[in-house]
Design a protein around this motif. Structure first.
Motif, PDB file in Angstrom:
ATOM      1  N   CYS A 106     -22.967  35.166 -38.880  1.00 59.62           N
ATOM      2  CA  CYS A 106     -22.212  34.256 -39.727  1.00 59.62           C
ATOM      3  C   CYS A 106     -20.873  34.809 -40.199  1.00 59.62           C
ATOM      4  O   CYS A 106     -20.202  34.166 -40.993  1.00 59.62           O
ATOM      5  CB  CYS A 106     -23.065  33.822 -40.922  1.00 59.62           C
ATOM      6  SG  CYS A 106     -23.682  35.190 -41.906  1.00 59.62           S
ATOM      7  N   ASP A 107     -20.465  35.987 -39.703  1.00 53.44           N
ATOM      8  CA  ASP A 107     -19.156  36.481 -40.132  1.00 53.44           C
ATOM      9  C   ASP A 107     -18.078  35.972 -39.183  1.00 53.44           C
ATOM     10  O   ASP A 107     -18.253  35.916 -37.973  1.00 53.44           O
ATOM     11  CB  ASP A 107     -19.130  38.003 -40.260  1.00 53.44           C
ATOM     12  CG  ASP A 107     -19.321  38.695 -38.938  1.00 53.44           C
ATOM     13  OD1 ASP A 107     -18.329  39.227 -38.413  1.00 53.44           O
ATOM     14  OD2 ASP A 107     -20.453  38.683 -38.430  1.00 53.44           O
ATOM     15  N   ALA A 108     -16.960  35.565 -39.740  1.00 51.64           N
ATOM     16  CA  ALA A 108     -15.914  34.863 -39.001  1.00 51.64           C
ATOM     17  C   ALA A 108     -15.347  35.684 -37.857  1.00 51.64           C
ATOM     18  O   ALA A 108     -15.125  35.155 -36.768  1.00 51.64           O
ATOM     19  CB  ALA A 108     -14.803  34.445 -39.963  1.00 51.64           C
ATOM     20  N   LYS A 109     -15.109  36.978 -38.055  1.00 50.69           N
ATOM     21  CA  LYS A 109     -14.496  37.773 -36.990  1.00 50.69           C
ATOM     22  C   LYS A 109     -15.396  37.862 -35.767  1.00 50.69           C
ATOM     23  O   LYS A 109     -14.922  37.787 -34.632  1.00 50.69           O
ATOM     24  CB  LYS A 109     -14.107  39.159 -37.501  1.00 50.69           C
ATOM     25  CG  LYS A 109     -15.282  40.036 -37.889  1.00 50.69           C
ATOM     26  CD  LYS A 109     -14.804  41.328 -38.518  1.00 50.69           C
ATOM     27  CE  LYS A 109     -15.937  42.181 -38.987  1.00 50.69           C
ATOM     28  NZ  LYS A 109     -16.883  41.517 -39.869  1.00 50.69           N
ATOM     29  N   THR A 110     -16.687  37.969 -35.961  1.00 49.28           N
ATOM     30  CA  THR A 110     -17.615  38.026 -34.833  1.00 49.28           C
ATOM     31  C   THR A 110     -17.704  36.673 -34.148  1.00 49.28           C
ATOM     32  O   THR A 110     -17.699  36.584 -32.918  1.00 49.28           O
ATOM     33  CB  THR A 110     -19.006  38.484 -35.315  1.00 49.28           C
ATOM     34  OG1 THR A 110     -18.862  39.759 -35.954  1.00 49.28           O
ATOM     35  CG2 THR A 110     -19.976  38.611 -34.163  1.00 49.28           C
ATOM     36  N   ILE A 111     -17.761  35.599 -34.927  1.00 46.87           N
ATOM     37  CA  ILE A 111     -17.825  34.250 -34.362  1.00 46.87           C
ATOM     38  C   ILE A 111     -16.570  33.970 -33.533  1.00 46.87           C
ATOM     39  O   ILE A 111     -16.654  33.442 -32.414  1.00 46.87           O
ATOM     40  CB  ILE A 111     -18.015  33.206 -35.473  1.00 46.87           C
ATOM     41  CG1 ILE A 111     -19.402  33.375 -36.105  1.00 46.87           C
ATOM     42  CG2 ILE A 111     -17.811  31.790 -34.941  1.00 46.87           C
ATOM     43  CD1 ILE A 111     -19.610  32.562 -37.363  1.00 46.87           C
ATOM     44  N   LEU A 112     -15.403  34.325 -34.050  1.00 46.97           N
ATOM     45  CA  LEU A 112     -14.164  34.104 -33.304  1.00 46.97           C
ATOM     46  C   LEU A 112     -14.117  34.936 -32.030  1.00 46.97           C
ATOM     47  O   LEU A 112     -13.681  34.455 -30.978  1.00 46.97           O
ATOM     48  CB  LEU A 112     -12.954  34.419 -34.180  1.00 46.97           C
ATOM     49  CG  LEU A 112     -12.666  33.395 -35.266  1.00 46.97           C
ATOM     50  CD1 LEU A 112     -11.631  33.921 -36.236  1.00 46.97           C
ATOM     51  CD2 LEU A 112     -12.213  32.094 -34.651  1.00 46.97           C
ATOM     52  N   ASP A 138      -4.200  40.411 -47.116  1.00 46.63           N
ATOM     53  CA  ASP A 138      -3.243  40.966 -46.155  1.00 46.63           C
ATOM     54  C   ASP A 138      -3.905  41.825 -45.067  1.00 46.63           C
ATOM     55  O   ASP A 138      -3.217  42.467 -44.279  1.00 46.63           O
ATOM     56  CB  ASP A 138      -2.161  41.772 -46.873  1.00 46.63           C
ATOM     57  CG  ASP A 138      -2.721  42.988 -47.601  1.00 46.63           C
ATOM     58  OD1 ASP A 138      -3.952  43.082 -47.735  1.00 46.63           O
ATOM     59  OD2 ASP A 138      -1.922  43.821 -48.036  1.00 46.63           O
ATOM     60  N   GLU A 139      -5.211  41.800 -44.992  1.00 45.30           N
ATOM     61  CA  GLU A 139      -5.893  42.590 -43.965  1.00 45.30           C
ATOM     62  C   GLU A 139      -5.785  41.896 -42.613  1.00 45.30           C
ATOM     63  O   GLU A 139      -5.879  40.684 -42.513  1.00 45.30           O
ATOM     64  CB  GLU A 139      -7.360  42.796 -44.308  1.00 45.30           C
ATOM     65  CG  GLU A 139      -8.060  43.703 -43.317  1.00 45.30           C
ATOM     66  CD  GLU A 139      -9.451  44.090 -43.739  1.00 45.30           C
ATOM     67  OE1 GLU A 139     -10.101  44.809 -42.981  1.00 45.30           O
ATOM     68  OE2 GLU A 139      -9.886  43.674 -44.817  1.00 45.30           O
ATOM     69  N   MET A 140      -5.560  42.702 -41.572  1.00 44.21           N
ATOM     70  CA  MET A 140      -5.488  42.174 -40.214  1.00 44.21           C
ATOM     71  C   MET A 140      -6.576  42.826 -39.380  1.00 44.21           C
ATOM     72  O   MET A 140      -6.987  43.937 -39.641  1.00 44.21           O
ATOM     73  CB  MET A 140      -4.117  42.461 -39.601  1.00 44.21           C
ATOM     74  CG  MET A 140      -3.024  41.698 -40.315  1.00 44.21           C
ATOM     75  SD  MET A 140      -1.338  42.065 -39.811  1.00 44.21           S
ATOM     76  CE  MET A 140      -1.408  42.215 -38.086  1.00 44.21           C
ATOM     77  N   ILE A 141      -7.025  42.100 -38.365  1.00 41.35           N
ATOM     78  CA  ILE A 141      -8.085  42.589 -37.480  1.00 41.35           C
ATOM     79  C   ILE A 141      -7.660  42.302 -36.049  1.00 41.35           C
ATOM     80  O   ILE A 141      -7.048  41.281 -35.774  1.00 41.35           O
ATOM     81  CB  ILE A 141      -9.412  41.905 -37.826  1.00 41.35           C
ATOM     82  CG1 ILE A 141     -10.379  42.898 -38.398  1.00 41.35           C
ATOM     83  CG2 ILE A 141     -10.005  41.184 -36.692  1.00 41.35           C
ATOM     84  CD1 ILE A 141     -11.719  42.324 -38.745  1.00 41.35           C
ATOM     85  N   TRP A 142      -7.977  43.211 -35.142  1.00 40.21           N
ATOM     86  CA  TRP A 142      -7.743  43.002 -33.718  1.00 40.21           C
ATOM     87  C   TRP A 142      -9.090  43.024 -33.031  1.00 40.21           C
ATOM     88  O   TRP A 142      -9.937  43.854 -33.325  1.00 40.21           O
ATOM     89  CB  TRP A 142      -6.867  44.109 -33.136  1.00 40.21           C
ATOM     90  CG  TRP A 142      -5.442  44.008 -33.562  1.00 40.21           C
ATOM     91  CD1 TRP A 142      -4.428  43.409 -32.881  1.00 40.21           C
ATOM     92  CD2 TRP A 142      -4.864  44.511 -34.764  1.00 40.21           C
ATOM     93  NE1 TRP A 142      -3.263  43.500 -33.584  1.00 40.21           N
ATOM     94  CE2 TRP A 142      -3.495  44.186 -34.756  1.00 40.21           C
ATOM     95  CE3 TRP A 142      -5.364  45.189 -35.874  1.00 40.21           C
ATOM     96  CZ2 TRP A 142      -2.627  44.511 -35.774  1.00 40.21           C
ATOM     97  CZ3 TRP A 142      -4.507  45.528 -36.883  1.00 40.21           C
ATOM     98  CH2 TRP A 142      -3.154  45.183 -36.829  1.00 40.21           C
ATOM     99  N   ILE A 143      -9.282  42.106 -32.104  1.00 41.48           N
ATOM    100  CA  ILE A 143     -10.513  42.048 -31.331  1.00 41.48           C
ATOM    101  C   ILE A 143     -10.139  42.297 -29.879  1.00 41.48           C
ATOM    102  O   ILE A 143      -9.245  41.639 -29.337  1.00 41.48           O
ATOM    103  CB  ILE A 143     -11.214  40.680 -31.486  1.00 41.48           C
ATOM    104  CG1 ILE A 143     -11.601  40.459 -32.952  1.00 41.48           C
ATOM    105  CG2 ILE A 143     -12.431  40.595 -30.575  1.00 41.48           C
ATOM    106  CD1 ILE A 143     -12.165  39.087 -33.242  1.00 41.48           C
ATOM    107  N   PHE A 144     -10.796  43.278 -29.268  1.00 42.08           N
ATOM    108  CA  PHE A 144     -10.497  43.661 -27.896  1.00 42.08           C
ATOM    109  C   PHE A 144     -11.675  43.338 -26.995  1.00 42.08           C
ATOM    110  O   PHE A 144     -12.827  43.429 -27.401  1.00 42.08           O
ATOM    111  CB  PHE A 144     -10.232  45.171 -27.811  1.00 42.08           C
ATOM    112  CG  PHE A 144      -9.009  45.607 -28.562  1.00 42.08           C
ATOM    113  CD1 PHE A 144      -7.781  45.611 -27.927  1.00 42.08           C
ATOM    114  CD2 PHE A 144      -9.090  46.004 -29.882  1.00 42.08           C
ATOM    115  CE1 PHE A 144      -6.649  46.012 -28.624  1.00 42.08           C
ATOM    116  CE2 PHE A 144      -7.972  46.408 -30.579  1.00 42.08           C
ATOM    117  CZ  PHE A 144      -6.734  46.411 -29.949  1.00 42.08           C
ATOM    118  N   LEU A 145     -11.380  43.000 -25.764  1.00 50.58           N
ATOM    119  CA  LEU A 145     -12.402  42.839 -24.741  1.00 50.58           C
ATOM    120  C   LEU A 145     -12.435  44.133 -23.937  1.00 50.58           C
ATOM    121  O   LEU A 145     -11.434  44.536 -23.351  1.00 50.58           O
ATOM    122  CB  LEU A 145     -12.065  41.660 -23.815  1.00 50.58           C
ATOM    123  CG  LEU A 145     -12.950  41.509 -22.588  1.00 50.58           C
ATOM    124  CD1 LEU A 145     -14.411  41.296 -22.995  1.00 50.58           C
ATOM    125  CD2 LEU A 145     -12.449  40.374 -21.713  1.00 50.58           C
ATOM    126  N   ALA A 146     -13.564  44.803 -23.935  1.00 58.44           N
ATOM    127  CA  ALA A 146     -13.747  46.039 -23.175  1.00 58.44           C
ATOM    128  C   ALA A 146     -14.725  45.760 -22.046  1.00 58.44           C
ATOM    129  O   ALA A 146     -15.791  45.192 -22.265  1.00 58.44           O
ATOM    130  CB  ALA A 146     -14.273  47.146 -24.080  1.00 58.44           C
TER     131      ALA A 146
END
Length: 68
Positions: A51-57, A5-13
């Protein structure tokens, strides 16, 4: 990310300025920031160094936004 159930947000700065590091907690004190040009980061993904998914995405989304 952690469990189901963890969520992550990726922002462009953009237009950021460098500031002196101010690590908080043991993990940040042990972390080593690495700055890479986008092309080098994408090459690191292709080469399996990143190789971690959040960084690749995040990198893939940025590359797509920039038309690369």
């Amino acid at each position: 990310p952690g469990f189901t159930d963890e969520m992550i947000w990726i922002f462009l700065a953009e237009d950021l300025e460098a500031v002196p590091p101010a690590p908080q907690g043991l993990e940040e004190h042990a972390a080593t920031p690495v700055a890479l040009p986008l092309e080098a980061a994408l090459a690191a993904v292709a080469g399996g160094e990143i190789c971690d998914a959040k960084t690749i995405l995040g990198l893939g989304s940025l590359a797509r936004r920039l038309g690369r």
